[in-house]
Structure formats: C-alpha cells, structure tokens
Design a protein around this motif. Sequence first.
Motif, mmCIF file in Angstrom:
data_model
loop_
_atom_site.group_PDB
_atom_site.id
_atom_site.type_symbol
_atom_site.label_atom_id
_atom_site.label_comp_id
_atom_site.label_asym_id
_atom_site.label_seq_id
_atom_site.Cartn_x
_atom_site.Cartn_y
_atom_site.Cartn_z
ATOM 1 N N SER A 145 0.813 -1.216 0.000
ATOM 2 C CA SER A 145 0.000 0.000 0.000
ATOM 3 C C SER A 145 0.846 1.265 0.000
ATOM 4 C CB SER A 145 -0.938 0.012 1.221
ATOM 5 O OG SER A 145 -0.196 0.048 2.430
ATOM 6 N N SER A 146 2.143 1.143 0.285
ATOM 7 C CA SER A 146 3.013 2.321 0.296
ATOM 8 C C SER A 146 3.447 2.725 -1.112
ATOM 9 C CB SER A 146 4.256 2.047 1.157
ATOM 10 O OG SER A 146 3.872 1.767 2.482
ATOM 11 N N ILE A 147 3.240 1.836 -2.095
ATOM 12 C CA ILE A 147 3.522 2.177 -3.491
ATOM 13 C C ILE A 147 2.183 2.548 -4.119
ATOM 14 C CG2 ILE A 147 4.511 1.380 -5.669
ATOM 15 C CD1 ILE A 147 6.125 -0.653 -4.098
ATOM 16 N N THR A 148 1.893 3.824 -4.169
ATOM 17 C CA THR A 148 0.539 4.280 -4.523
ATOM 18 C C THR A 148 0.309 4.422 -6.025
ATOM 19 O OG1 THR A 148 1.269 6.572 -4.234
ATOM 20 C CG2 THR A 148 0.282 5.481 -2.323
ATOM 21 N N GLU A 149 1.380 4.526 -6.812
ATOM 22 C CA GLU A 149 1.211 4.720 -8.259
ATOM 23 C C GLU A 149 0.497 3.513 -8.879
ATOM 24 O OE1 GLU A 149 3.852 5.611 -12.300
ATOM 25 O OE2 GLU A 149 4.837 5.346 -10.364
ATOM 26 N N ASP A 150 -0.605 3.766 -9.552
ATOM 27 C CA ASP A 150 -1.399 2.740 -10.238
ATOM 28 C C ASP A 150 -1.988 1.693 -9.287
ATOM 29 O OD1 ASP A 150 -0.782 3.947 -12.679
ATOM 30 O OD2 ASP A 150 1.006 2.717 -12.963
ATOM 31 N N LEU A 151 -1.955 1.968 -7.972
ATOM 32 C CA LEU A 151 -2.446 0.978 -7.008
ATOM 33 C C LEU A 151 -3.943 0.734 -7.166
ATOM 34 C CD1 LEU A 151 -1.924 -0.888 -4.608
ATOM 35 C CD2 LEU A 151 -2.230 1.084 -3.085
ATOM 36 N N GLN A 152 -4.713 1.817 -7.366
ATOM 37 C CA GLN A 152 -6.159 1.658 -7.510
ATOM 38 C C GLN A 152 -6.507 0.837 -8.742
ATOM 39 O OE1 GLN A 152 -7.996 5.520 -7.403
ATOM 40 N NE2 GLN A 152 -7.922 5.636 -5.158
ATOM 41 N N GLU A 153 -5.788 1.094 -9.827
ATOM 42 C CA GLU A 153 -6.064 0.349 -11.063
ATOM 43 C C GLU A 153 -5.718 -1.134 -10.896
ATOM 44 O OE1 GLU A 153 -4.442 3.108 -10.731
ATOM 45 O OE2 GLU A 153 -5.264 4.622 -12.098
ATOM 46 N N LEU A 154 -4.592 -1.410 -10.245
ATOM 47 C CA LEU A 154 -4.193 -2.797 -10.024
ATOM 48 C C LEU A 154 -5.182 -3.499 -9.101
ATOM 49 C CD1 LEU A 154 -2.217 -5.139 -10.288
ATOM 50 C CD2 LEU A 154 -0.821 -4.095 -8.485
ATOM 51 N N ASN A 155 -5.602 -2.795 -8.057
ATOM 52 C CA ASN A 155 -6.576 -3.353 -7.123
ATOM 53 C C ASN A 155 -7.887 -3.680 -7.852
ATOM 54 O OD1 ASN A 155 -7.630 -4.191 -4.693
ATOM 55 N ND2 ASN A 155 -8.225 -2.148 -4.032
ATOM 56 N N ALA A 156 -8.323 -2.772 -8.718
ATOM 57 C CA ALA A 156 -9.554 -2.996 -9.474
ATOM 58 C C ALA A 156 -9.411 -4.197 -10.406
ATOM 59 C CB ALA A 156 -9.901 -1.742 -10.276
ATOM 60 N N GLU A 157 -8.234 -4.344 -11.010
ATOM 61 C CA GLU A 157 -8.005 -5.488 -11.905
ATOM 62 C C GLU A 157 -8.062 -6.803 -11.127
ATOM 63 O OE1 GLU A 157 -4.785 -6.954 -15.306
ATOM 64 O OE2 GLU A 157 -4.527 -5.019 -14.281
ATOM 65 N N LEU A 158 -7.506 -6.806 -9.929
ATOM 66 C CA LEU A 158 -7.525 -8.027 -9.122
ATOM 67 C C LEU A 158 -8.931 -8.346 -8.615
ATOM 68 C CD1 LEU A 158 -4.221 -7.663 -7.038
ATOM 69 C CD2 LEU A 158 -4.629 -9.035 -9.086
ATOM 70 N N GLN A 159 -9.726 -7.296 -8.377
ATOM 71 C CA GLN A 159 -11.099 -7.522 -7.914
ATOM 72 C C GLN A 159 -11.957 -8.195 -8.982
ATOM 73 O OE1 GLN A 159 -13.153 -4.326 -5.830
ATOM 74 N NE2 GLN A 159 -11.199 -3.520 -5.084
ATOM 75 N N ARG A 160 -11.499 -8.137 -10.229
ATOM 76 C CA ARG A 160 -12.206 -8.870 -11.288
ATOM 77 C C ARG A 160 -11.851 -10.357 -11.251
ATOM 78 N NH1 ARG A 160 -11.456 -3.813 -14.054
ATOM 79 N NH2 ARG A 160 -9.396 -4.409 -14.836
ATOM 80 N N LEU A 161 -10.803 -10.685 -10.478
ATOM 81 C CA LEU A 161 -10.355 -12.076 -10.391
ATOM 82 C C LEU A 161 -10.827 -12.765 -9.119
ATOM 83 C CD1 LEU A 161 -6.625 -11.659 -11.552
ATOM 84 C CD2 LEU A 161 -8.559 -12.423 -12.931
ATOM 85 N N VAL A 162 -10.754 -12.048 -7.980
ATOM 86 C CA VAL A 162 -11.051 -12.663 -6.680
ATOM 87 C C VAL A 162 -11.915 -11.718 -5.862
ATOM 88 C CG1 VAL A 162 -8.900 -14.004 -6.628
ATOM 89 C CG2 VAL A 162 -8.955 -11.694 -5.637
ATOM 90 N N PRO A 163 -12.577 -12.233 -4.812
ATOM 91 C CA PRO A 163 -13.350 -11.348 -3.930
ATOM 92 C C PRO A 163 -12.450 -10.289 -3.299
ATOM 93 C CG PRO A 163 -13.870 -13.648 -3.494
ATOM 94 C CD PRO A 163 -12.697 -13.648 -4.427
#
Length: 828
Positions: A45-63
């Motif tokens: 979480s300390s690396i904030t660049e593109d974190l939201q986009e990556l998190n959203a991409e993973l949410q399409r894979l797992v809960p």
Amino acid sequence: MKILIDLQSCQSGSKHGGIGRYSMNLASAMVRNSGAHEIHFLLNSSITEDLQELNAELQRLVPVDHIHMFSSVVPARESDDANKFRTRASEYVREALISSLQPDALFITSLIEGLGDDVITSVGNIFPSCSTAVILYDLIPLVEREKYLNDPRASAHYFRKLDEMKKAGLLLSISEFSRQEGIELLKLPSSQIKNISSAVDEKFQPTELPEEEIKAVKDKYGISDKFLMYTGSFDQRKNHAALIKAFAQLSLATRKGIQLLIVGNGWDGVYSRLRTIAAEAGLEPADILFAGKVPDQDLLALYNCCHLFVFPSLQEGFGLPVLEAMSCGTPVICSNVTSIPEVIDLDEALFDPYSVESISQKIAELLTNESLRKDIRQHGIIRAKEFSWDISAQKALAAIEQQFQPLHSELDAASVPTTIELINKVTALPEAAEATTSDLIALAIALEEVERVRYVTQQQLLRGKTNVGFITTWSSRCGIASYSEQLVKPLAVQPVIFAPYARELTHPDNWNVIRCWHQERDPLKILSARIDELEIETLVIQFNYGFFDFEMFSTFLEQQIDRKRKVIITLHSTTDPDGVEEKRLQRLTSSLSKCNSVLVHSKKDRKHLQQLGLENVSIFPHGVLEHTPRNARAVNARDFLIASYGFFLPNKGLLELIEAISILCAHGVSAKLIMVNSRYPAPESENLIKKAKEQIIRLNLHEQIRIIDDYLPDEESLALLEEADLLVYPYQKTGESSSAAVRTGLVTKRPVAVTPLPIFDDVKDAVFYLPGTSPQDISSGILEIIEQASIKSESFMKVMNQLEGWLKDHQFPEVSARLGELIAARNS
C-alpha cells in the motif's frame, strides 16, 4: 490450500516489462485453474502509483477480501544506504502480516526487487521459508557479474536476494534452461526447482489486418514496405549492435526495400550509439527505425505484418518476444543459446548470436527462401499452441500442492509474533539507531495493520469451532499460566484463550490465543467485546489478586452472567493482602455468588468463601505434569545434593535456605545446593538475586551453591531437579493457596521437604515437613530427612509410597477430564 501471491512485481519497475506481464498473466491463470484452492493477493500500500487500477483489476479475479495490503516504512529502496533500517523493518512487517493471514503457501512472483524502488521482499524471517515459492526467471547478473554488478550496492542487494531465494522451499523456473542453471549455479537439489515454462496473452494470434490499418501503423513508425523486427529492452545482452551489423552485411539486392524496426523503451543516448554503428556499417538513416515503447494494439499489428522477426539475444530466462511473434504467425529466427532454442524447438531457425556472419546468413536465407520462411511460420504457429498460461498455472499449482502441505487448518497452527515481539525484533536490528521519529510513526501504523489482520484471521479460524473461553495468563512466567496450559492441553476441544497483553512470552502464541486485556486497572471492555464476537457460551476464569481491578472485574462478571453465559471461576488464592482495602474478596461476593461454579484448591479456601456467604464453592484439585523420572538414587547422609525450584521472589525462603546450607557445612555435613529459581520480571526479583549472590560470597559458599536463574522449559528444569537427593521449598509467609512449584518438584519422585505453611496443605501426604521456617529449622529438618532416607525408615517410606498414589490421582489428564465434565455439565 490457501495460496497467497505476492504481486508487488506489478507495482515495481518491472510492471511494464516481461516480469510484470508474466506475473499478472500467471496469477490470472492460477485463479482460473485454482479448483479447491483459495487464491489471495498481497500488495504494497506504500507504493501508490497505479495501485487503484491494479486493485480494481484483481477484484475482477477474486473477492475483495482476498486482496491484502501491507504498509512499509518508506523510502526503502536499497540503492540508498540511508534506507537500511526502513528496508529491514519493512521486511519484518511484511512477513508478519503474511503470517497473520495464515496462508498454506506464499508465492512470490519476483523476489529480486527493491533496489531502485520501494518493493519489499524477503524469505524466512517470520513466515516459514519451507512454505514459500519463488519464480526463478534467470541468473544473468550472476553469470555476467562483471557487466551487471559493478556497483557495490547493486551487488550486495543481488547476492542478499539470491541467499533468500535459496532458502525458499520451492523455485518455479520459467524455462528448463533456467531450472538447470538454478541447480548448477545455486547448488540446489533438482527437487527444489520445477519448470512451469511460460506463455503469452491470448491476444497474440494471427490476424488478417485491413489494408488501411496496416498502412496506418506503418506510417506511424515510418515503415515504407517490408520490415524485419526485433523487440526487447536495451540491455547489452540483447545484442542490438550485432543485429544491425548483420543487417548491414546483407547484399543490397537482398535487403532492397526492407527496413529493420527495433521496438523497445530506449533513450536518446542508446539510439544515437546504435545509429552511429549503423552508419559505420554502411546503412542509411532510413534503414534503421526505432519505435520506442509501443502500445499493445500497435505491437500486435506490427507482429502480424512483419516479414521476419529476428531475436539475437545472448542470454534469456525464456525469451517471451519469440513466443509472442510465433503466436502471431510471424516467421521467427533466433539465437541458439540459453533458453531460446527450447522456445522455438527448430534447428533450422537458429543462428549463433556471437557471430555477425551467422546472423546475417540466417536472415538472408529466410529472405531468399520463401518456402523455408513459410515452413518456419507454420512451425511457429503450431509450436506456440503448446504454451499457455493455463498449462503454466496448472504446473505451478501442482508443484505447490506437491511440495507444501496445508499448515494452518487447526488451532495449533504456526504462530505469529505478537506486536511486542515484532518491536523487539525490529529494535534489535543493527540499523535501529538510525530510525527517525517519522520512521517509528510509520512503523507503528504498519504494525497496527498487522494486528488488525491477525485478529480478523483469528476470528475466521475460531468462529464456530468452540464455545468455551479461558480467561487466564498464558505463555508467561507465572505459575497460573503454566497450570492453565497443562490443564487445557488434554481437553478434547481446545478453548479460546483470552490472555493479557505481555511483553515477554515463554513460547509463541497459537491461533486460539487472543491477547485483549491488561492486568490490574482494565475495565475489560475489549475482552468482553471479543467474547461476544466469538459467541462464547462458557467462560472458565483463572483468578488471582493481581490480575484484575476488583470493581471492574465485578462489573465484567455481572455482564457475562446477564448475557446468559456460564461462568466457572477458579480462585488461586483467597487470602486478602494486608492493608489493601480495594483488594478485599468481600467486594466480589455478590458477582461470585451468581457464577455457576467457584473452584478452590483447599478445604481452607472453601471454608473461607463459605464464611463470606458463598454456597457455589467446590474443591478442584491441582494437576501435575506427566513425566517419567529416572530411577531414584540412593541418598548418602554425608554427601548429598539439595535443590530448590520456582521463581526467585521474596517469601520463598531462598536466603534462609542459603544460610541453612552454611549451618549444615559448619556441622561437617557435605551438602551442596542447586537453585533452579528463575528470575521474575520484577525489580524485587533482581534485588533478591543480587542479595543471594552477595550472601553466598559472604558465607564462602561459592563452591557449594549454584544459581540457575534462567527461565527453563519444564523438561530442562526436571532434569536438573532429578540430580538432587532432596528438593526443599523453604517458603516463609505467603497468602497463596497452593504452590505450582512444589507440584512440579513432586513429579521427579525425589523426597520433597516443605515448611509448615497452609500453602502446602494440598500436598501434605506426599511431602516431608520441616520443623519451622528459620535457617536453623530448615537445616535441622534437612538433616533429619536425609538420615531417615539413608536407613529407609518406616516413616520415610510411608511418605514416598503416598507420593506414588498422590501423583496418580493428580495427573493433568485426570484433572482436565474432571474440568471437561464440569464444562459439559454446565452446558447441558
């Protein structure tokens, strides 16, 4: 299995390169092929660049609750020596959070990270290395260290990460070449490295492009007609110069109307150098094109309209562009070294990348032999279908499943360090002195998240598995803690242990231990909330005067009773301390009377409570350890060893015992004393140990008396006590109802002598009584016992025989079974 994938490779400098693409594609395929496995992801979480986009991409894979984040202390990049503390502290935080999540396996998609960014990776600091898997891409910097590891910081970073990689229980290589290289260069057994190969995204496939789209993409990159193509980074091993020279060596007729397109994220300096090489080789500026970094849509188009793809790399872990090009139906020729031949699997498509002539000849052959070009194209399409992310994912999952067994399905799962233990680990780091105030604040925030994750996991593991809770000290230097652990161990269903916060633990907590209250002044609101959250129905409470504020504890008891919980409470002492009005047991009688059962250890305690008006009081025996002692030795009246045992605390009579040894020696008795009395974490214990050592020196007993004040495991203590001919407990005045230390001594089946105090009433049939508490009484009593033992007098043998029966009746499994019956009866 619960598999946690550390996907920081999609946050690092690798995220836009081959490692980032490989990691995301493999992780996605592992989710698709997970079956009964449960896939979780870990991000920074300390690396904030593109974190939201990556998190959203993973949410399409797992809960969403399968995506976890840890907080690090930044900046942490290892290229700056000033960051050492932040890096090492963050490594502990990360692994503590991983352990708090309790995965069966940790899968790190890229370990060698963090030199130039804030990615945090490590193996085996806290989470078991034997349950950690790591992707092995290549060992190119190790093989070519003179080229890649000239910088001391880069070298130190790389070799530190290699050492950690070797600790991992499983390496997953991206090619057979990388696997063999790992076995040979890292000196690892072949069973530790599995080849899962590689693949490319499904979008890489032959596509018939409209003429206008072909023209648009060619115009965009300055392409006139036919073109050769190479894509890759501008690392020196990529061999761009040799390719340019080989292209220049083609006859003018062969390369007429053909350009060389080089794709990759370069910079002005490297472009200028390569243009100079091209010019010196006789090429015109328009013959060589540098496309830079191109979007995937353009890359697909370029692959599909490329006349020939040439890959002259000197070293690869796999060679992903080769597979991308083959998947798009592009004819491919490539190097005959490292992993590349196993990707293309066709000798006719290989050349020697160290020979400009070999490269040039192979290019000329493909440009002048259309039949061969078509054959290689068709072979590439067929060969590419043998690689898929699903196949790689299935291999990865199978290897993890085969290598690792589920670790954390039961309540005795691997432990996680407490916050205090983590702080101790971090502050013990050599770099800790460099920590700033802001570092410590960031560390506190990170540790708070670890604690939150630990508790959430505890709830998930414990909810529904038991409805019984124990409130007690635990894993601490406390007789009640040891008693509780022995009492709980034989129970068929392990209860939740609600323990107080502790600075030092005798052993790590298991997953059924929740630390949620402070001793003394604590309103116990957090404790009450934890009991409610886990839907506990029966509480078994171990009470001692120093554990609770009486007013607050009374309120707590009333609340539990009002919530229809069954409450069983054991009072380990019923003697009020002198002059402490707020610690009078009378203050608790109202709430105690409403408990289902109040348990005590002696008739004296029961009588005292009955005098206070309590009628729900029962005697509950103490237990003793299960232990098989060695055969007892014959006692020699002129040469014998005495032992004491317990905590080094006032009122235990230890100074009196030292003086008694002096008296014995003065009377010509050859006596020695071993004091197995551990230091208690309190100033009065330290002071008493100091006085004892001074007394030993003053009485000239340094050859007769040995002090062992470390806190030892039971088996080590018992081994020492079994060496003795007599165990002595010379207690002075005490308000305790019984002694755990004397019960431990009894299991050695050595003669045990005690002073004439009520604390020993529960063992009265199994011990020898000294005539008093003074040094003179202790010494004369010891001498009398030794004399009786030497002749095996009738009185001596009677006590020793009674000891056998007493031990049989008080084994912890027997006592624990009684408690189990009591709990079951109260639940019925």
